[in-house]
Design an enzyme around this catalytic site. Structure first.
Site, mmCIF file in Angstrom:
data_model
loop_
_atom_site.group_PDB
_atom_site.id
_atom_site.type_symbol
_atom_site.label_atom_id
_atom_site.label_comp_id
_atom_site.label_asym_id
_atom_site.label_seq_id
_atom_site.Cartn_x
_atom_site.Cartn_y
_atom_site.Cartn_z
ATOM 1 N N ALA A 1 90.018 -25.897 2.812
ATOM 2 C CA ALA A 1 89.542 -25.555 1.480
ATOM 3 C C ALA A 1 88.848 -24.205 1.530
ATOM 4 O O ALA A 1 88.037 -23.944 2.417
ATOM 5 C CB ALA A 1 88.574 -26.629 0.986
ATOM 6 N N ASP A 2 89.164 -23.362 0.581
ATOM 7 C CA ASP A 2 88.586 -22.028 0.556
ATOM 8 C C ASP A 2 87.872 -21.836 -0.771
ATOM 9 O O ASP A 2 86.839 -22.438 -1.020
ATOM 10 C CB ASP A 2 89.684 -20.986 0.786
ATOM 11 C CG ASP A 2 89.144 -19.679 1.339
ATOM 12 O OD1 ASP A 2 88.009 -19.315 0.986
ATOM 13 O OD2 ASP A 2 89.857 -19.007 2.103
ATOM 14 N N GLY A 3 88.422 -21.021 -1.646
ATOM 15 C CA GLY A 3 87.758 -20.791 -2.918
ATOM 16 C C GLY A 3 87.743 -22.028 -3.797
ATOM 17 O O GLY A 3 88.591 -22.914 -3.670
#
Length: 518
Positions: free
Chosen positions: A434-436
């Protein structure tokens, strides 16, 4: 000795009783499964393949059926089958192509791979069937598309016709039995651009290597353009990995819920190919019906998928740039920011890797410049976002499958840290990466992951997944005049898509969304 004879006798009688109770499997024969007078016969060619880079070290056989009507001036449609030739397929294809019930189709029948033992007399080969067939992910689809089909196109028929295969997914079908069936579905699921038609007989949608997750994923993903024919029998396997019969029915309900074109035939049989063989002509007629009219994605009953996307509005390429070196964001002096969000009151929250990937720091920067550490310990903290009412802060942790939640106190500090949002992880990954992340004004949480945009409700449950056109995502944000267009970065490209929601910006006046449905 007397006891042993008695035991053998009882065992023998038990077997006879069980055999007597087993349902008779007498399925009506479809005329297309029998050779017909006056029908041109295609040719079957046999080859071996042992140069795979996707499944290194494997050796396998494969067969290619070329219909009599095939002409090399036009690429042919393609049907791929696992476990070699099944279903009396060459005869069925001869008859259906002759009657115009399916297009001119080249069949490619591929065996699973095996790694031959160095000393065959003292050791077994390594059989790759379960690894190749039962696993989720795109490896097998890539193997067929990048290795096997190009090899097929190097071949010629005995009368010298060069084999040419269509590259259009609408012209391609794939099928199989048992593990080969779930493998066929996986190939279409992963690459609907390459396979839009799938035949699944006694499919293994159980917990061998994760295919028991499919019925959930089908319900959550935005529908894909795939047409499916399912077959199973009430006396299929019920063993350590699951109940085949119940799993196939669950898959049918999931596919129907998600709006897929799906047809099924249930029988009373066990884990064998008897009914699958009897139904193969019917399955081919169904899968190829209306060809060349393309298979279309259906409309899901998933409420979130009904609320977010706008019909007809798909992803568009917004920008394509060369690869640039990643640079950490400097939000304040000596704080290497990975992501940040500015609240309506001027507070700034920064996710930073200055504590290392296994102990990231979240900073609070007050409007007067004061810097406070408000959390430490996340593994690779990548994104932060505020709820529309700005009561909670969410943070992604790339090295896990969690979205963390914190309650924001009156002074801006954080309390009640919790692993809150649960994310799906692709089969060949160790984490969701998971990033942004961001929120819309109704409180939904949008997380950029390797699986696409995972959309969670306010209780932290993934309701929907929007796949992106170019694989794993790294970041995203709402933009446009009304902040109803979502922009995503995926493998050095930027895509946009107009949605039926509005993004929640940190500088907006906080709004209270409707309470979550429990």
């Amino acid at each position: 000795m007397h006891i042993a004879r008695t035991f053998v006798f009882i065992f023998y009688i038990s077997i006879q009783i069980l055999s007597a109770q087993a349902p008779a499997e007498n399925y009506p024969a479809d005329p297309a499964s029998e050779e017909q007078a006056g029908v041109p016969k295609g040719e079957v060619l046999k080859f071996t393949f042992e140069q795979s880079k996707i499944f290194p070290g494997t050796w396998r056989e494969y067969w290619v059926y070329v219909p009599a009507q095939y002409k090399p001036d036009k690429p042919a449609c393609v049907y791929v089958n696992q476990d070699g030739i099944q279903w009396k397929a060459p005869v069925v294809f001869d008859n259906l192509i002759h009657k115009g019930e399916m297009p001119v189709t080249i069949g490619v029948f591929v065996m699973h791979g095996k790694v031959k033992a160095a000393n065959a007399g003292d050791a077994n080969d390594r059989f790759n069937r379960s690894f190749e067939y039962d696993g989720l992910g795109d490896a097998y689809a890539r193997f067929i598309l990048e290795e096997i089909l190009p090899e097929v196109e190097k071949q010629k028929t005995t009368d010298g016709r060069q084999i040419r295969l269509s590259k259009n997914g609408n012209d391609r079908a794939i099928g199989g039995s048992s593990s080969g069936a779930v493998c066929a579905f996986t190939a279409a699921w992963e690459r609907p651009d390459a396979f839009t038609r799938a035949y699944s007989a006694i499919g293994t949608y159980v917990g061998l290597r994760g295919a028991d997750r499919y019925h959930t994923l089908v319900r959550k993903y935005e529908p894909k353009p795939i047409r499916i024919f399912l077959q199973d029998g009430a006396n299929d396997l019920n063993i350590y990995a699951g109940d085949w019969w119940m799993a196939n029915q669950t898959m049918l309900r999931a596919l129907t819920f998600a709006g897929y074109e799906v047809k099924h035939q249930w029988g009373e049989g066990g884990h064998n190919g008897k009914q699958g063989t009897a139904l193969f002509p019917e399955a081919m007629r169904y899968l190829w019906k209306d060809w060349p009219k393309p298979v279309r994605a259906g409309i899901s009953q998933n409420q979130m998928l009904g609320a977010i996307p706008i019909p007809g509005q798909d992803w568009e390429l917004a920008s394509e740039k060369p690869k640039v070196k990643y640079q950490k964001q400097k939000i304040a002096k000596e704080i290497p920011g990975n992501d940040s969000i500015i609240a309506y009151n001027g507070d700034v929250y920064v996710a930073s890797l200055d504590g290392g990937e296994k102990s990231s720091t979240i900073y609070l920067i007050k409007p007067n410049g004061e810097k406070l550490v408000v959390d430490k310990g996340l593994h690779f903290a990548s994104g932060v976002a505020l709820t529309p009412d700005q009561i909670l802060l969410y943070a992604t942790e790339s090295a896990s499958h969690w979205v963390w939640a914190y309650q924001i106190q009156a002074d801006g500090t954080l309390k009640h840290k919790q692993k809150f949002g649960w994310l799906h992880v692709r089969d060949n990954d160790e984490n969701a990466w998971a990033d942004g992340l961001t929120c819309d004004r109704d409180g939904r949480i949008y997380v950029a992951t390797r699986s696409g945009i995972q959309v969670l409700d306010q209780t932290g449950r993934v309701n929907a997944i929007l796949p992106t056109p170019n694989g794993a995502m790294s970041n995203m944000a709402f933009g446009g005049k009304d902040f109803d267009t979502i922009y995503v970065t995926a493998n050095e490209k930027i895509y946009r898509r107009k949605l039926n929601v509005r993004g929640a910006n940190g500088w907006d006046v906080p709004n209270k969304p409707e309470a979550p449905k429990l």
